[in-house]
Write an enzyme that holds these catalytic residues in place. Structure first.
Site, PDB file in Angstrom:
ATOM      1  N   CYS A   1     -12.438  18.544   8.141  1.00  0.00           N
ATOM      2  CA  CYS A   1     -11.443  19.470   7.596  1.00  0.00           C
ATOM      3  C   CYS A   1     -10.048  18.936   7.857  1.00  0.00           C
ATOM      4  O   CYS A   1      -9.113  19.232   7.132  1.00  0.00           O
ATOM      5  CB  CYS A   1     -11.615  20.844   8.218  1.00  0.00           C
ATOM      6  SG  CYS A   1     -11.597  20.792  10.003  1.00  0.00           S
TER       7      CYS A   1
ATOM      8  N   GLU B   1     -12.758  29.867   9.652  1.00  0.00           N
ATOM      9  CA  GLU B   1     -12.016  28.602   9.681  1.00  0.00           C
ATOM     10  C   GLU B   1     -12.480  27.813   8.472  1.00  0.00           C
ATOM     11  O   GLU B   1     -13.672  27.569   8.308  1.00  0.00           O
ATOM     12  CB  GLU B   1     -12.284  27.877  10.992  1.00  0.00           C
ATOM     13  CG  GLU B   1     -11.869  28.759  12.175  1.00  0.00           C
ATOM     14  CD  GLU B   1     -12.146  28.130  13.525  1.00  0.00           C
ATOM     15  OE1 GLU B   1     -11.497  27.142  13.843  1.00  0.00           O
ATOM     16  OE2 GLU B   1     -13.025  28.640  14.248  1.00  0.00           O
TER      17      GLU B   1
ATOM     18  N   LYS C   1     -26.859  31.071  12.563  1.00  0.00           N
ATOM     19  CA  LYS C   1     -27.482  30.444  11.401  1.00  0.00           C
ATOM     20  C   LYS C   1     -26.856  29.066  11.231  1.00  0.00           C
ATOM     21  O   LYS C   1     -25.722  28.945  10.783  1.00  0.00           O
ATOM     22  CB  LYS C   1     -27.254  31.260  10.120  1.00  0.00           C
ATOM     23  CG  LYS C   1     -28.118  30.736   8.971  1.00  0.00           C
ATOM     24  CD  LYS C   1     -27.437  30.717   7.625  1.00  0.00           C
ATOM     25  CE  LYS C   1     -26.687  29.455   7.307  1.00  0.00           C
ATOM     26  NZ  LYS C   1     -27.462  28.235   7.054  1.00  0.00           N
TER      27      LYS C   1
ATOM     28  N   GLU D   1      -9.955  20.434  -2.198  1.00  0.00           N
ATOM     29  CA  GLU D   1     -10.620  19.697  -1.113  1.00  0.00           C
ATOM     30  C   GLU D   1     -11.822  18.940  -1.680  1.00  0.00           C
ATOM     31  O   GLU D   1     -12.728  19.546  -2.246  1.00  0.00           O
ATOM     32  CB  GLU D   1     -11.064  20.657  -0.014  1.00  0.00           C
ATOM     33  CG  GLU D   1     -11.550  19.919   1.227  1.00  0.00           C
ATOM     34  CD  GLU D   1     -12.099  20.838   2.313  1.00  0.00           C
ATOM     35  OE1 GLU D   1     -12.924  21.720   1.992  1.00  0.00           O
ATOM     36  OE2 GLU D   1     -11.723  20.653   3.482  1.00  0.00           O
TER      37      GLU D   1
END
Ligand code: NAP
Ligand code: MG
Length: 519
Positions: free
Chosen positions: A323, A286, A205, A419
């Site tokens: 990231c 992750e 997906k 973040e």
């Protein structure tokens, strides 16, 4: 057998020939918009008729693709197809699977300029960033192909008298792959091909913002000869298609890369055993980062200059949407002002504009990312002192935000803890190196980190104590290379996996121990 693995070189766009080829590819690819992206199950292209658009964030009125969305019923069909294909794919010799992936790498090399161009448009990466993403994709194909062959070798055991003993690895089965949009081909390929190389089959997906570039993997694997059903492609919303895949009793594993919150939800949902489910799902997640660069005062002028450039590159490359991006800069008190001044001068030189025009900075991915980043900039105004940037770029046709720097930020401020995933850097002052390390470690994440220093003791100390999956000395904290810097973080940065490393394929394998008594 195969040549030893080597990283795919980056394209030098200073070369006029390469520049011209890229300009041509950009023209050619744009001429095909809007693309139409189907669902693919068992090799069959399905036009569901329920479409969503993938737009160019550099020019938000430009539609890159109309994407056919899957739904929960198609998830069921795709898992049927994946399990059916697993019966043969999972039994194929590793060398055959590996050869196919290496063919796919060659096909992608051939299509490099065109695929890079599509990525520039769909997610707003500049040329070098998109080129690096495609190079990393090629690396995953080449590296995991070799790893599949290595893991197929007989594994060592202690001999036991009177028995013939073996230990070998077998794949898990059919699983879900759910990637983010920010490395729209590399991460999507790494997770899918990691699973496939090991003999599993996949329902993929893609992220909704990058469903056109994700489809390139389907095309190149098909051309390389991948049997139908081994990779099924199901674009659609995370909360519909993603959730259905994660919860499905016949999903054997979930490989996810994305945000902390979605990762946590997937981890929880996958842990619930559904009626009829006969295994515990394996989850590889992750997740995000709040990565810090520490600049020590033990530097010479040359390293100081390098550090300034590295901070700008780490914080603002691809608009901070990595990231691994530096979102915290921890400066030793004695160099704080001088470094910040030099950094502001460096950041003033950054050009911003449409990714196809190849500026250093392009747009952020979409309207909601833009709104989220701007809201963090508002929070930053309360929590620190704005030194540079702090606003949208108004006269451009997409989602552009200025490179932004806040100083006087407390280590526990929200902009130093959460973040943001945009071009916002929080500068934190530390009285000495010990305090700098403590600040660096003081978040729930642990992905990348970088230290600039010439002090060997500080290097030794940080090597032990800086708790991140990817630690760098005297270089930027972005730009990990496959099998050079195996990549992945600790704590809330994920399940401690390492993409592009020699442990990665094990995540998609299980060991079988066989013992025969000699008679
Ligand atoms: P995201 O919002 O978490 O989405 C990631 C993927 O999950 C997308 O395909 C998304 O689909 C899907 N999804 C959303 N909700 C879901 C649900 N409830 N169930 C199942 N799937 C769901 O992350 P993103 O914005 O794409 O990517 C940015 C994030 O990824 C950042 O936090 C970044 O740090 C992280 N990241 C981590 C690494 C690493 O190696 N650790 C690498 C790259 C990025 P839709 O697109 O349809 O929403
Ligand atoms: Mg887009």
């Amino acid at each position: 057998m195969f040549e030893p693995f080597r990283n795919e070189p980056f394209t030098n766009f200073a070369d006029p020939g390469n520049r011209k080829a890229m300009e041509e590819a950009l023209r050619e690819v744009r001429g095909r918009f809007p693309l139409e992206i189907p669902v693919v199950i068992n090799g069959e292209r399905i036009h569901t008729g329920k479409t969503f658009t993938s737009i160019n964030p550099s020019r938000k009125d430009e539609v890159v693709a109309q994407v056919h969305a899957a739904d929960a019923e198609l998830v069921d069909r795709a898992l049927d197809a994946a399990w059916k294909a697993f019966e043969t794919w999972g039994r194929l010799p590793a060398l055959e699977r590996a050869s196919l992936l290496i063919r796919a790498a060659h096909i992608l090399r051939r299509r490099k300029a065109e695929v890079t161009a599509l990525m520039v448009y769909e997610v707003g990466k500049n040329w070098a960033e998109a080129d690096a993403d495609v190079a990393e994709t090629i690396d995953y194909l080449e590296f995991y192909a070799r790893e599949a062959v290595r893991y197929a070798e007989p594994q060592p055991l202690t001999p036991f008298p009177g028995e013939i003993n073996e230990y070998f690895y077998i794949p898990l089965g059919a699983g879900a792959v759910i990637p983010p949009w920010n490395f729209p081909l590399a991460i999507l390929t790494g997770m899918s091909v990691g699973a496939i190389a090991a003999g599993n089959t996949v329902v993929l997906k893609p992220a909704s913002d990058s469903a056109a570039i994700g489809f390139v993997l389907v095309e190149i694997l098909e051309e390389a000869g991948l049997p139908p059903g081994v990779l099924n492609y199901l674009p659609g919303s995370g909360s519909v298609v993603g959730e259905a895949l994660v919860k499905h009793p016949r999903t054997r594993f979930v490989a996810f890369t994305g945000s902390r919150d979605v990762g946590i939800r997937i981890y929880e949902e996958a842990a619930k055993v559904q009626p009829g489910q006969i295994w515990l799902k394996r989850v590889i997640a992750e997740m995000g980062g709040k990565d810090a660069i520490i600049v020590d005062d033990r530097l010479n002028d040359r390293l100081f200059e390098e550090a300034v450039k590295a901070v700008a590159a780490s914080a603002y490359g691809y608009q901070g949407q990595k990231c691994s991006a530096a979102s915290r800069l921890i400066l030793l008190d004695s160099i704080h002002d001088r470094f910040l001044e030099a950094l502001v001068e460096e950041v003033k030189k950054i050009s911003i504009g449409p990714a196809d025009e190849n500026h250093f900075m392009g747009p952020v991915i979409n309207a909601s990312a833009e709104a989220k980043i701007l809201s963090y900039i508002d929070i930053g105004r309360q929590e620190g002192t704005l030194v540079h940037g702090g606003a949208r770029v108004e006269d451009l046709p997409g989602f552009y935000i200025q490179p932004t720097i806040f100083k006087d930020v407390a280590p526990d401020a929200r902009i130093a803890q959460e973040e943001i995933f945009g071009p916002v850097l929080a500068v934190i002052r530390a009285k000495d190196f010990d305090e700098a390390l403590k600040i660096a470690n003081g978040t729930q994440y642990g992905l990348t980190g970088s230290v600039y220093t010439l002090d060997r003791e500080h290097i030794a100390h940080a090597r032990r104590e800086f708790h991140v999956g990817n630690l760098y000395f005297n270089r930027k904290c972005t730009g990990a290379l496959v099998d050079v810097h195996p990549f992945g973080g600790f704590n809330m940065s994920g399940t401690d996996s390492k993409a592009g490393g020699r442990d990665y394929l094990l995540l998609f394998l299980q060991g079988k121990s066989v013992s025969e008594k000699v008679r």
